[in-house]
Design a protein around this motif. Structure first.
Motif, mmCIF file in Angstrom:
data_model
loop_
_atom_site.group_PDB
_atom_site.id
_atom_site.type_symbol
_atom_site.label_atom_id
_atom_site.label_comp_id
_atom_site.label_asym_id
_atom_site.label_seq_id
_atom_site.Cartn_x
_atom_site.Cartn_y
_atom_site.Cartn_z
ATOM 1 N N VAL A 106 0.853 -1.198 0.000
ATOM 2 C CA VAL A 106 0.000 0.000 0.000
ATOM 3 C C VAL A 106 0.881 1.237 0.000
ATOM 4 O O VAL A 106 1.859 1.318 0.750
ATOM 5 C CB VAL A 106 -0.938 0.003 1.221
ATOM 6 C CG1 VAL A 106 -1.751 1.297 1.274
ATOM 7 C CG2 VAL A 106 -1.869 -1.202 1.171
ATOM 8 N N HIS A 150 -6.151 5.876 -1.340
ATOM 9 C CA HIS A 150 -4.955 5.047 -1.320
ATOM 10 C C HIS A 150 -4.855 4.267 -2.615
ATOM 11 O O HIS A 150 -5.860 3.912 -3.240
ATOM 12 C CB HIS A 150 -4.994 4.055 -0.152
ATOM 13 C CG HIS A 150 -4.583 4.652 1.139
ATOM 14 N ND1 HIS A 150 -3.276 4.700 1.564
ATOM 15 C CD2 HIS A 150 -5.322 5.237 2.116
ATOM 16 C CE1 HIS A 150 -3.220 5.277 2.752
ATOM 17 N NE2 HIS A 150 -4.443 5.612 3.105
ATOM 18 N N THR A 190 -5.463 0.029 5.439
ATOM 19 C CA THR A 190 -5.748 -0.368 4.060
ATOM 20 C C THR A 190 -5.142 -1.734 3.751
ATOM 21 O O THR A 190 -5.740 -2.573 3.066
ATOM 22 C CB THR A 190 -5.198 0.686 3.084
ATOM 23 O OG1 THR A 190 -5.748 1.961 3.413
ATOM 24 C CG2 THR A 190 -5.557 0.336 1.652
ATOM 25 N N TYR A 225 -13.149 4.099 0.765
ATOM 26 C CA TYR A 225 -12.188 4.791 1.630
ATOM 27 C C TYR A 225 -12.467 6.274 1.589
ATOM 28 O O TYR A 225 -12.229 6.941 0.590
ATOM 29 C CB TYR A 225 -10.748 4.496 1.195
ATOM 30 C CG TYR A 225 -9.940 3.985 2.355
ATOM 31 C CD1 TYR A 225 -9.188 4.854 3.132
ATOM 32 C CD2 TYR A 225 -9.984 2.637 2.694
ATOM 33 C CE1 TYR A 225 -8.465 4.382 4.210
ATOM 34 C CE2 TYR A 225 -9.270 2.165 3.765
ATOM 35 C CZ TYR A 225 -8.511 3.037 4.522
ATOM 36 O OH TYR A 225 -7.810 2.565 5.581
ATOM 37 N N ASP A 268 -3.246 4.804 8.421
ATOM 38 C CA ASP A 268 -4.131 4.599 7.278
ATOM 39 C C ASP A 268 -3.593 3.517 6.352
ATOM 40 O O ASP A 268 -4.350 2.689 5.823
ATOM 41 C CB ASP A 268 -4.301 5.908 6.500
ATOM 42 C CG ASP A 268 -5.231 6.881 7.220
ATOM 43 O OD1 ASP A 268 -5.914 6.435 8.140
ATOM 44 O OD2 ASP A 268 -5.246 8.063 6.839
ATOM 45 N N LEU A 297 -11.218 -0.034 -3.109
ATOM 46 C CA LEU A 297 -10.399 1.136 -2.788
ATOM 47 C C LEU A 297 -11.021 2.426 -3.286
ATOM 48 O O LEU A 297 -10.958 3.470 -2.630
ATOM 49 C CB LEU A 297 -8.997 0.981 -3.379
ATOM 50 C CG LEU A 297 -8.020 0.069 -2.651
ATOM 51 C CD1 LEU A 297 -6.647 0.149 -3.304
ATOM 52 C CD2 LEU A 297 -7.911 0.442 -1.183
#
Length: 526
Positions: free
Chosen positions: A351, A399, A361, A394, A357, A390
């Motif tokens: 990621v 991301h 993720t 989010y 964060d 994603l």
């Protein structure tokens, strides 16, 4: 005590009125002149001789030995204001200039006056010229104390410092201009007596200030304290007061010398620093808590930094090396499990970014991918679903992530794999290392409708396959292609002894001082 009599000059009663006009001109001209300048009108006795001079007009900036300024000097008798002057050379010079013998006169004067047994000596440069029936006299103070005041004038203004002088015998007090500025006081109101100073302080500071002033005036106890002063406009200032006394032969205070310094700006700066420090400590505490939480979450998700697994007839070595410096907790992860149909699932992902964060993720992608693979979802569909996840779920921060997924079927020795913007696997076969051709696949979270293609490989006995994140091949100043070439060369060199190949490969490639990112690697050996 000297009697400073004020005299009234005999009126000029010329029929044409020029006397009044000339007097007005004298006042106007002197008021516009710089420095210390006075106009002296002679006073004659019954015998026709000059017995005194009247200070009839002054410049705006005039200050005499006693600290008196223009309005205080106007109308004073020279003889009474400066006792003993009749016996000086200056007096005789005045008479000579007035008689036209020594016009103009220029010289130096040393003048000494004794107050309460304490002598005060001053030295002046004096210039006198006859004009309009009187004398125009200018004088410049040359003694060291006055020169020092001039040198310090700029420093006082820059440092917000002003001086105060109090003659306790004559009950006179003088402020410098900066003190008026500090107290926000009009010059026309004059200085505030020391005895009344506490009335301008904040209520909580008044008792302490009253006690300090009384100790100064009665016992000569010096003051060096800071008080809060309330200005006429209700603005508050922090003012430091430094004061000491000059005592007579009996030890009684006869004069006070003091300084007032406005410390308001320094106090505000100090408070701002304290506020910023407090804010920084709070922020540090929050960041530390976030780092600890991220570390615990990361350790929970990837509890084993290095291990060996046996899945579907192959051996899988795992290495996970997080940087974990400060708050740079990354989002690298891996999965290596046996699926319900007996196949082996191998996943490596990364990621973008660091911190809580990124770790969150990573957890979302890792467990979602594993769950879909267990239920039999095709690999390209898994990546498409993760991409949609994603893009739409989010809210805090967008991301992106790279990822590679592979399924090994032991019955056919076939490896099927897909990628989402991730570096391709490295195959080590018969002592030669090369990167597999990469199928199409954009990184996750970058586009709404990406296409993910599959690639297949039949593994032979003795083959080694390496899945890895970019932290293994990245070095400052080096391109990604150079990093991959360096990886292939290191893997080929490490293949001389197949046991612990991953350990030897990491030792050859990883330099602790050069590392900037987490490293995750899976080594599959058949």
């Amino acid at each position: 005590m000297t009697d400073h009599r004020r005299l009234t000059a005999a009126p000029d009663t010329r029929a044409d009125g020029t006397g009044d006009l000339r007097a007005a001109v004298v006042h106007e001209v002197l008021a516009a002149m710089p420095g210390s300048v006075v106009f002296l009108r002679p006073r004659y006795g019954p015998d026709g001789q000059v017995e005194d001079f009247l200070i009839e007009a002054t410049s705006r900036e005039v200050v005499d030995i006693a600290g008196r300024r223009g309005p205080e000097l106007t109308g004073l008798s020279v003889v009474s204001a400066y006792p003993g002057i009749e016996a000086t050379d200056l007096w005789h010079a005045y008479l000579g200039v007035l008689a036209g013998r020594d016009d103009p006169y220029q010289g130096e004067l040393e003048y000494e006056e004794s107050t309460a047994g304490v002598p005060h000596r001053s030295r002046y440069q004096v210039r006198a010229a006859r004009s309009q029936g009187g004398l125009v006299v200018s004088f410049t103070r040359l003694d060291s104390g006055e020169r020092e005041r001039h040198r310090l004038a700029l420093m006082q203004s820059l440092g917000r410092v002003g001086w105060v002088d109090r003659d306790l015998v004559r009950s006179r007090i003088t402020w410098s201009d900066e003190v008026y500025t500090i107290f926000g006081r009009d010059h026309a109101l004059g200085p505030i007596p020391l005895e009344e100073l506490a009335t301008h302080a904040e209520a909580d500071d008044r008792p302490l200030m009253e006690q300090a002033v009384q100790g100064l005036l009665k016992a000569g106890q010096p003051i060096d304290q800071t008080f809060r002063i309330r200005l006429p406009a209700q603005q508050m200032r922090h003012v430091r007061i430094l004061a000491e006394t000059e005592n007579d032969a009996h030890g009684q205070p006869v004069r006070v010398h003091g300084l007032f310094q406005d410390l308001s700006a320094a106090m505000r700066a100090e408070q701002q620093i304290l506020d910023q420090k407090r804010s920084a400590l709070i922020q540090l505490s929050l960041l530390t808590a976030e780092r600890d939480l991220a570390a615990r979450l990361q350790n929970t998700l990837l509890p084993v930094p290095q291990q060996q697994l046996h899945l579907a007839g192959v051996t899988v070595d795992v290495a996970y090396l997080p940087v974990q410096e400060g708050l740079k907790l990354g989002g690298d992860w891996y999965s290596a499990i046996e699926l319900p149909d007996g196949n082996a699932l191998l996943v490596v992902g990364d990621v973008a970014g660091h911190g809580l964060d990124a770790v969150a993720t990573m957890a979302l992608l890792r467990f979602t991918a594993k769950g879909m693979a267990i239920t039999g979802t095709p690999l390209p569909d898994i990546l498409s679903n993760l991409n949609t996840l994603l893009l739409h779920s989010y809210e805090r921060q967008l991301h992106t992530a790279t990822m590679i997924m592979a399924v090994y079927e032991p019955t056919t020795s076939r490896l099927t794999w897909v990628r989402a913007g991730h570096p391709p696997p490295l195959l080590l076969r018969d002592g030669h290392a090369h990167l597999l051709p990469a199928p199409e696949g954009m990184l996750l979270g970058a586009a709404h409708h990406p296409h993910y293609a599959t690639a297949t490989l039949h593994l032979r006995p003795g083959d080694h396959l390496l899945l890895y994140t970019d932290g293994l091949i990245e070095q400052p100043g080096e391109s990604i292609d150079e990093g991959m070439a360096r990886l292939a060369a290191a893997a080929q060199a490490a293949s001389a002894g197949t046991p612990h190949l991953l350990d030897r490969l990491l030792s050859a490639l990883v330099t602790p001082t050069m590392r900037r990112d987490d490293i995750c690697a899976l080594h599959l050996a058949r």
